[in-house]
Design a protein around this motif. Sequence first.
Motif, PDB file in Angstrom:
ATOM      1  N   PRO A  22       0.813  -1.227   0.000  1.00  0.00           N
ATOM      2  CA  PRO A  22       0.000   0.000   0.000  1.00  0.00           C
ATOM      3  C   PRO A  22       0.843   1.273   0.000  1.00  0.00           C
ATOM      4  O   PRO A  22       0.407   2.301  -0.520  1.00  0.00           O
ATOM      5  N   ASP A  23       2.071   1.219   0.572  1.00  0.00           N
ATOM      6  CA  ASP A  23       2.976   2.376   0.497  1.00  0.00           C
ATOM      7  C   ASP A  23       3.229   2.747  -0.956  1.00  0.00           C
ATOM      8  O   ASP A  23       3.194   3.922  -1.338  1.00  0.00           O
ATOM      9  N   ASN A  24       3.503   1.740  -1.768  1.00  0.00           N
ATOM     10  CA  ASN A  24       3.822   1.989  -3.175  1.00  0.00           C
ATOM     11  C   ASN A  24       2.602   2.403  -3.980  1.00  0.00           C
ATOM     12  O   ASN A  24       2.709   3.210  -4.901  1.00  0.00           O
ATOM     13  N   ILE A  25       1.435   1.850  -3.638  1.00  0.00           N
ATOM     14  CA  ILE A  25       0.209   2.276  -4.322  1.00  0.00           C
ATOM     15  C   ILE A  25      -0.063   3.747  -4.014  1.00  0.00           C
ATOM     16  O   ILE A  25      -0.421   4.528  -4.905  1.00  0.00           O
ATOM     17  N   LEU A  26       0.117   4.140  -2.749  1.00  0.00           N
ATOM     18  CA  LEU A  26      -0.041   5.544  -2.374  1.00  0.00           C
ATOM     19  C   LEU A  26       0.958   6.416  -3.124  1.00  0.00           C
ATOM     20  O   LEU A  26       0.604   7.475  -3.654  1.00  0.00           O
ATOM     21  N   TYR A  27       2.203   5.973  -3.182  1.00  0.00           N
ATOM     22  CA  TYR A  27       3.258   6.705  -3.883  1.00  0.00           C
ATOM     23  C   TYR A  27       2.907   6.902  -5.356  1.00  0.00           C
ATOM     24  O   TYR A  27       3.020   8.008  -5.901  1.00  0.00           O
ATOM     25  N   LEU A  28       2.446   5.852  -6.017  1.00  0.00           N
ATOM     26  CA  LEU A  28       2.094   5.942  -7.432  1.00  0.00           C
ATOM     27  C   LEU A  28       0.859   6.812  -7.656  1.00  0.00           C
ATOM     28  O   LEU A  28       0.733   7.458  -8.701  1.00  0.00           O
ATOM     29  N   SER A  29      -0.053   6.840  -6.683  1.00  0.00           N
ATOM     30  CA  SER A  29      -1.276   7.645  -6.838  1.00  0.00           C
ATOM     31  C   SER A  29      -0.963   9.132  -6.892  1.00  0.00           C
ATOM     32  O   SER A  29      -1.778   9.923  -7.368  1.00  0.00           O
ATOM     33  N   TYR A  30       0.213   9.536  -6.389  1.00  0.00           N
ATOM     34  CA  TYR A  30       0.617  10.937  -6.485  1.00  0.00           C
ATOM     35  C   TYR A  30       0.907  11.338  -7.939  1.00  0.00           C
ATOM     36  O   TYR A  30       0.847  12.520  -8.285  1.00  0.00           O
ATOM     37  N   TYR A  31       1.225  10.350  -8.779  1.00  0.00           N
ATOM     38  CA  TYR A  31       1.679  10.640 -10.143  1.00  0.00           C
ATOM     39  C   TYR A  31       0.655  10.264 -11.217  1.00  0.00           C
ATOM     40  O   TYR A  31       0.628  10.884 -12.284  1.00  0.00           O
ATOM     41  N   TYR A  32      -0.165   9.238 -10.965  1.00  0.00           N
ATOM     42  CA  TYR A  32      -1.018   8.696 -12.023  1.00  0.00           C
ATOM     43  C   TYR A  32      -2.497   8.921 -11.730  1.00  0.00           C
ATOM     44  O   TYR A  32      -2.925   8.956 -10.573  1.00  0.00           O
ATOM     45  N   THR A  83      -5.487   6.195   1.558  1.00  0.00           N
ATOM     46  CA  THR A  83      -4.391   5.733   2.410  1.00  0.00           C
ATOM     47  C   THR A  83      -4.815   4.549   3.255  1.00  0.00           C
ATOM     48  O   THR A  83      -4.146   3.510   3.302  1.00  0.00           O
ATOM     49  N   VAL A  84      -5.935   4.696   3.943  1.00  0.00           N
ATOM     50  CA  VAL A  84      -6.406   3.630   4.838  1.00  0.00           C
ATOM     51  C   VAL A  84      -6.997   2.474   4.041  1.00  0.00           C
ATOM     52  O   VAL A  84      -6.756   1.307   4.359  1.00  0.00           O
ATOM     53  N   GLY A  85      -7.763   2.787   2.999  1.00  0.00           N
ATOM     54  CA  GLY A  85      -8.447   1.755   2.223  1.00  0.00           C
ATOM     55  C   GLY A  85      -7.494   0.804   1.527  1.00  0.00           C
ATOM     56  O   GLY A  85      -7.708  -0.416   1.527  1.00  0.00           O
ATOM     57  N   THR A  86      -6.419   1.332   0.919  1.00  0.00           N
ATOM     58  CA  THR A  86      -5.466   0.451   0.243  1.00  0.00           C
ATOM     59  C   THR A  86      -4.763  -0.453   1.244  1.00  0.00           C
ATOM     60  O   THR A  86      -4.489  -1.627   0.957  1.00  0.00           O
ATOM     61  N   ALA A  87      -4.486   0.088   2.443  1.00  0.00           N
ATOM     62  CA  ALA A  87      -3.873  -0.745   3.486  1.00  0.00           C
ATOM     63  C   ALA A  87      -4.840  -1.838   3.932  1.00  0.00           C
ATOM     64  O   ALA A  87      -4.451  -3.004   4.083  1.00  0.00           O
ATOM     65  N   LEU A  88      -6.104  -1.473   4.132  1.00  0.00           N
ATOM     66  CA  LEU A  88      -7.085  -2.462   4.575  1.00  0.00           C
ATOM     67  C   LEU A  88      -7.318  -3.527   3.508  1.00  0.00           C
ATOM     68  O   LEU A  88      -7.511  -4.715   3.826  1.00  0.00           O
ATOM     69  N   TYR A  89      -7.297  -3.117   2.236  1.00  0.00           N
ATOM     70  CA  TYR A  89      -7.460  -4.109   1.177  1.00  0.00           C
ATOM     71  C   TYR A  89      -6.304  -5.107   1.192  1.00  0.00           C
ATOM     72  O   TYR A  89      -6.509  -6.328   1.084  1.00  0.00           O
ATOM     73  N   ASN A  90      -5.081  -4.588   1.327  1.00  0.00           N
ATOM     74  CA  ASN A  90      -3.939  -5.495   1.359  1.00  0.00           C
ATOM     75  C   ASN A  90      -3.944  -6.356   2.617  1.00  0.00           C
ATOM     76  O   ASN A  90      -3.468  -7.497   2.599  1.00  0.00           O
ATOM     77  N   MET A  91      -4.492  -5.818   3.707  1.00  0.00           N
ATOM     78  CA  MET A  91      -4.668  -6.636   4.904  1.00  0.00           C
ATOM     79  C   MET A  91      -5.649  -7.773   4.630  1.00  0.00           C
ATOM     80  O   MET A  91      -5.441  -8.911   5.082  1.00  0.00           O
ATOM     81  N   SER A  92      -6.706  -7.473   3.890  1.00  0.00           N
ATOM     82  CA  SER A  92      -7.676  -8.524   3.564  1.00  0.00           C
ATOM     83  C   SER A  92      -7.021  -9.608   2.709  1.00  0.00           C
ATOM     84  O   SER A  92      -7.307 -10.803   2.883  1.00  0.00           O
ATOM     85  N   ALA A  93      -6.134  -9.191   1.793  1.00  0.00           N
ATOM     86  CA  ALA A  93      -5.426 -10.176   0.974  1.00  0.00           C
ATOM     87  C   ALA A  93      -4.531 -11.064   1.830  1.00  0.00           C
ATOM     88  O   ALA A  93      -4.376 -12.262   1.551  1.00  0.00           O
ATOM     89  N   GLN A  94      -3.953 -10.490   2.881  1.00  0.00           N
ATOM     90  CA  GLN A  94      -3.112 -11.283   3.773  1.00  0.00           C
ATOM     91  C   GLN A  94      -3.950 -12.256   4.609  1.00  0.00           C
ATOM     92  O   GLN A  94      -3.485 -13.343   4.947  1.00  0.00           O
ATOM     93  N   VAL A  95      -5.180 -11.851   4.956  1.00  0.00           N
ATOM     94  CA  VAL A  95      -6.081 -12.788   5.642  1.00  0.00           C
ATOM     95  C   VAL A  95      -6.305 -14.008   4.749  1.00  0.00           C
ATOM     96  O   VAL A  95      -6.275 -15.156   5.206  1.00  0.00           O
ATOM     97  N   GLY A  96      -6.518 -13.748   3.456  1.00  0.00           N
ATOM     98  CA  GLY A  96      -6.677 -14.851   2.515  1.00  0.00           C
ATOM     99  C   GLY A  96      -5.442 -15.728   2.450  1.00  0.00           C
ATOM    100  O   GLY A  96      -5.537 -16.963   2.379  1.00  0.00           O
TER     101      GLY A  96
END
Length: 542
Positions: free
Chosen positions: A188-198, A448-461
């Motif tokens: 999610p850090d990198n998704i946030l970083y890329l969202s600044y540009y794209y 910021t929070v949503g992308t982290a929570l989504y990746n957390m859900s993927a880790q639950v899986g």
Amino acid sequence: MSVQKEEYDIVEKAQLSVSAESLTSDSESISHNPFDDFHKAERWRKVYESSGYEGLSKFDPEFTWTKDEEKKLVRKMDLKIFLWVFIMFAYLDLIRKNIARAVSDNFIVDLKMNTNDYNLGQTVYLVIFLASELPGNLLSKRFGPERVIPVQIVLWSLICITQAGLKNRGQFIATRCLLGMVQGGFIPDNILYLSYYYTGAELTFRLSFFWCAIPLFQILGSLLASGIIEMRGIHNLAGWQYLFIIEGFLSLSVGVASFYLMRRGPTQTGESAFHKGKSLFTEYEEKIMVNRILRDDPSKGDMSNRQPVTFKEILYTLTEFDLWPLFIQGITAFISLQTVGSYLSLILKSLNYSTFLSNILAIPGQALLLINLPLAALLSRKLKEKSLCVGIANVWVLPFIVSLVALPTDTNPWIKYILLTGILGLPYTHSILAGWVSEISNSVRSRTVGTALYNMSAQVGAIIASNMYRNDDKPYYTRGNKILLGFTCFNICMAVATKFYYISRNKYKDRKWNSMTKEEQINYLDTTKDKGMKRLDYRFIH
């Protein structure tokens, strides 16, 4: 009142077109300007001023540029920004998955463990990884991805190297804990970083290539491991020890370089974690970057790139239940891939394939995944369809899982290998889901929070997947495959249900909005305390 009405008409048009505009192609991104009304532009300018948005000086509602200039700029961003993000993610996946290759070299036997001990280590890793996702992303939001991400890479590289000294089960579990702690939050850090540009559509498309690092480096990792493991015996070290040492040092070089190659943001492309130098982009290009991003999503300026997210804002995001269908799919959608991917080497070894073949035979499935992953994203982009395209992954997997369950246990091992390869090569639609969460968030806070929570859900899986195949179910894991079949059927239904859910939510908002008078609508826009997805003038893409 006529001025107010004119303002309302423009505001309504701009707000209701957010979801549609987010689906346009890259070349169409400058056709929409939500700031083409003076009052609307000034309203947003005040928001950016109060937030301390770092790109405020380059915000210009009247600024124009050509499509060719934008295409050239996007290509430049791909080369100078996205390419290094891809490389960093590739090394995350190389390091977090090398344990699956180490087990092909008697790693479990050398540490006097069994399959259940291995499961426990993987489960602990994933739980800690999950728990670190949100804190890691919040640290990145507060101190900057260009500082936090390189530190993460250096730390996990050093931990990887120290794994060469593992002697027993306790040390194995301890290092899995440490790895999960420092690697959590990286995605999610990198998704946030890329969202600044794209823009939203660009980000979703590039995330498909972002996740191409998984099959690509699984192929390279398997090739690398098949050679490195053959070093066993040199200086009395096992092959898996050399694997951790060599891959750890490769990753460490990437971490050190990242301190210099990552940038603070679109208006600070000359600043890295260590130094200030020449900007990667001209002032004119930076102005295009800022204005194209804000016109695609005005909410991207409602927080500065160093403004922390408060606990209250985290709780607010958790109440935005419209993200939950995506979180549920994050948990369940790829359990079959995660299960087979983690255990393929062990399964092949149990089918009496050699250590060398156990690594080499993983490559065809990874190659198929590498082909199918961007194709799924391209299909979603072409059809402007997310929900049903996400479901393609489990439609693909269904016949392979059914066959594994239906075939007798004495089936030829090569047939079972082909079925496992088919599962590994599914159209991996994780990038569509991750980009979808970012795209519909409608605020930096939610993103910021949503992308982290989504990746957390993927880790639950992934945690569920790491316990799907049990020691008392091997070597064919019949019970585990039946459970995978149940998940596969559920996921297909869930993809369709998500489509209808967002359609019904949009219809509900239409009814509420249309039941208001023009004056009430204008008053709502001026006074509402609704944020992000809860706004009545926001519509979901699906």
